[in-house]
Design an enzyme around this catalytic site. Structure first.
Site, PDB file in Angstrom:
ATOM      1  N   ASN A 123       4.475  -2.039   4.341  1.00 52.05           N
ATOM      2  CA  ASN A 123       4.628  -1.095   5.434  1.00 52.05           C
ATOM      3  C   ASN A 123       5.239   0.203   4.933  1.00 52.05           C
ATOM      4  O   ASN A 123       4.547   1.206   4.763  1.00 52.05           O
ATOM      5  CB  ASN A 123       5.461  -1.722   6.556  1.00 52.05           C
ATOM      6  N   ASP A 124       6.537   0.179   4.643  1.00 52.34           N
ATOM      7  CA  ASP A 124       7.220   1.412   4.272  1.00 52.34           C
ATOM      8  C   ASP A 124       6.600   2.094   3.054  1.00 52.34           C
ATOM      9  O   ASP A 124       6.579   3.317   2.974  1.00 52.34           O
ATOM     10  CB  ASP A 124       8.695   1.120   3.988  1.00 52.34           C
ATOM     11  N   VAL A 125       6.059   1.313   2.141  1.00 48.67           N
ATOM     12  CA  VAL A 125       5.518   1.908   0.914  1.00 48.67           C
ATOM     13  C   VAL A 125       4.185   2.617   1.159  1.00 48.67           C
ATOM     14  O   VAL A 125       3.621   3.202   0.242  1.00 48.67           O
ATOM     15  CB  VAL A 125       5.331   0.860  -0.208  1.00 48.67           C
ATOM     16  N   THR A 126       3.670   2.536   2.415  1.00 47.30           N
ATOM     17  CA  THR A 126       2.432   3.242   2.730  1.00 47.30           C
ATOM     18  C   THR A 126       2.683   4.364   3.732  1.00 47.30           C
ATOM     19  O   THR A 126       1.750   5.017   4.170  1.00 47.30           O
ATOM     20  CB  THR A 126       1.415   2.285   3.379  1.00 47.30           C
ATOM     21  N   ALA A 146      12.850  -0.500   6.433  1.00 49.47           N
ATOM     22  CA  ALA A 146      13.639   0.718   6.544  1.00 49.47           C
ATOM     23  C   ALA A 146      13.964   0.996   8.005  1.00 49.47           C
ATOM     24  O   ALA A 146      14.720   1.897   8.319  1.00 49.47           O
ATOM     25  CB  ALA A 146      12.894   1.884   5.922  1.00 49.47           C
TER      26      ALA A 146
END
Lengths: 96, 477
Positions: B404-407, B446
């Site tokens: 999620n956050d890494v995209t 996050a």
């Protein structure tokens, strides 16, 4: 060995570690952690000295406990690393 | 001087060779082909170190030692065989704690029986009985070794509990924790300094106790998403603990290994911090992910496109290239085998399939690579962020599963976002993004909303990662 020669080994080993670890491919970072785990159990050397010497029984039992803990790590660490590394395979060739 | 200095030269040489073996073991990890040989070299090094130690000491208790090794080794081997690959972060944390505890025990043994380690001198005063005095340098080394070992132990136990789900991954924030932590660290260092003057047991055991406490206090405020940094940091500590013990014992194998492991962990922590665009200090001070952002509630009503497994299968079948982006969610759902099955079917249809891995995907460095390797994904189909990021623009489908956050494109554009500046995978540049997610409500670790969900080219596949992928496999087959 005097303190300075020990310190020299340590400082040089830090540099070796720095360069060697940067060359590790990111895909193998998990095996890197498990194998560093296994080798840091070389602390078993200290544990063996404590366990082997007569004199203080408390010290001996502490040593034996440390031997057992470090052994979990040595055998477990190398074995799990081996298991992981054996899973990394290259693409099978199409004509095979 | 003292006894440890009097080791015969072949012994010193043997320990040096063991140290070199460990260097070669790490060197082998530069590629998967050489890695297996490297691992054997490491085992050889360990055998040399243990063999040498046993050979030069008069062993008063061989049966006990053999017993301890057998029990420990047995537990280790069984665990290594049984452990699931998804549980690797927990296992590594548990192993770290053992190294830490072993260091503490060895330190305590050395304190109680310093003559056995050759770090004491016997002082016989004119009046009264002779006193055993531990050498001042050894006292510092011993104090540091025990302190670092204890921190490693209690820190790793907390990390283990968090990773294993026995303890919430949410950060636990004590009031005034920075003051408490700093004060404790200063107290430990002051006591180690005082230890050189006075070798009373209370000082030694207070150092130990405070260090156990600080390890615990340092890790509880750190949230689940920062675990890759924590686990690398503890890896580093376990190395420094071994090195400090090596100084105490004048053992070059331990010093070399400690330095190697210490720098290895430090470099991994650095790589992880860089991949999150966070400073090491900000990770250590903790609390990330504790504050739920206020934008989250408002975002829930935004319109998004929802797709079915059949839609996804259709889109991917038509594609020329599909990039799969796995994350921690794939590990939780154990979906790696289903993903590989899906990729196999796609390849049969003539679709090119690649995998893109963000450095902090998962809970430890390299976590995703191991899971994919377990599912028989060839490692030359798996790419790191820098190597594949430019390819999203030429890809038809990006299949995001459990990441999620890494995209999150907000990391590139939204200066107010907590993850602003973090390098992310440019999945939104693909023609279609298929985003597998349990439900629309939840947010990533996050604690922030992901703008990607609401883009025109995103299709949300809501459901369990494994079930969804299985359904796609069925639709493809």
């Amino acid at each position: 060995m005097d303190f300075i020669s020990i310190l020299s080994i340590f400082v040089l080993a830090c540099f070796v570690g720095y360069f060697v670890v940067w060359s590790v491919t990111p895909a193998l970072h998990t095996p890197l952690m498990s194998v560093t785990n296994a080798i840091s159990s070389v602390i078993v050397v200290g544990a063996l000295i404590a366990a082997a010497t007569a004199g203080s029984p408390v010290s001996k039992w502490l040593g034996l406990a440390a031997v057992a803990l470090a052994s979990v790590n040595i055998f477990g660490g190398f074995a799990v690393t081996q298991r992981m590394l054996s899973m990394y395979k290259k693409k099978e060739r199409r004509d095979a | 001087m003292h006894e440890a200095a009097a080791q015969p030269s072949w012994v010193l040489l043997a320990y040096l060779i063991a140290g070199v073996c460990f260097i070669l073991a790490l060197r082998g990890l530069s590629s998967p082909e050489s890695s297996r040989r490297g691992n054997f070299t490491g085992m050889l090094g360990m055998a040399i170190a243990v063999g040498t130690t046993l050979a030069i000491h008069e062993i008063a208790s061989l049966p006990e030692i053999a017993g301890a090794m057998l029990v420990g080794g047995g537990i280790g081997l069984i665990t290594a065989r049984k452990i699931q690959m998804t549980a690797m972060p927990q296992l590594v944390a548990a192993f770290h704690s053992l190294v830490g505890m072993a260091a503490v025990l060895v330190g305590a043994a050395a304190y109680l029986n310093p003559e056995a380690f050759g770090i004491a001198s016997r002082i016989t005063p004119i009046l009264g009985p002779s006193v055993i005095s531990i050498l001042p340098v050894s006292r510092i080394e011993m104090g540091l070794g025990v302190a670092i070992g204890a921190i490693t132990f209690s820190g790793s136990v907390i990390a283990f509990l968090k990773l294993n789900g026995n303890m919430s991954g949410k950060p636990i924030l004590l009031p005034g924790r920075h003051v408490i932590n700093f004060g404790t660290l200063v107290a430990i260092l002051a006591l180690i300094a005082y230890f050189t003057q006075d070798q009373s047991p209370w000082i030694f055991f207070t150092i130990m106790g405070l260090s156990f406490a600080i390890g615990f206090l340092l890790i509880i405020p750190i949230g689940g998403a920062d675990m890759p940094v924590v686990i690398s940091m503890l890896n580093s500590y376990s190395g420094w603990a071994a090195a400090a013990m090596g100084f105490t014992l004048h053992n070059s194998a331990m010093i070399i290994t400690g330095a190697l492991v210490g720098s290895s962990g430090a470099i991994l922590s650095y790589i992880m911090c860089r991949a999150m665009n966070r400073s090491f200090l900000s990770v250590i001070s903790g609390g990330f992910g504790a504050v739920a952002s206020s934008g989250e509630a408002a975002a829930i009503d935004r319109p998004y496109k929802r797709g079915s497994a059949e839609d996804a299968a259709f889109l991917m079948k038509q594609a020329e290239q599909v990039i799969i982006v796995p994350g921690y969610g794939m590990a939780v759902a154990q979906a790696q085998h289903a993903v590989r099955e899906m990729a196999d079917l796609l390849k049969k249809e003539g679709v090119k399939v690649k995998y893109a891995i963000h450095p902090v995907a998962g809970r430890m460095p390299g976590h995703m690579n191991v899971l994919l390797a377990e599912a028989n994904v060839p490692y030359d189909e798996v790419f790191e962020l820098e190597d594949i990021n430019s390819e999203f623009a030429q890809s038809d489908v990006a299949y995001v599963i459990g990441a999620n956050d890494v995209t999150n494109p907000a990391a590139k554009s939204d200066k107010s976002s907590p993850i602003y500046g973090m390098p992310v995978l440019d999945v939104e540049k693909a023609r279609t993004v298929l985003f597998v997610k349990r439900s629309m409500g939840g947010v990533g670790y996050a604690g922030i909303d992901n703008d990607l969900f609401y883009r025109d080219n995103t299709m949300m596949l809501l459901g369990d990662a494994k079930k969804m992928t299985d359904e796609i496999v069925k639709a493809l087959g």
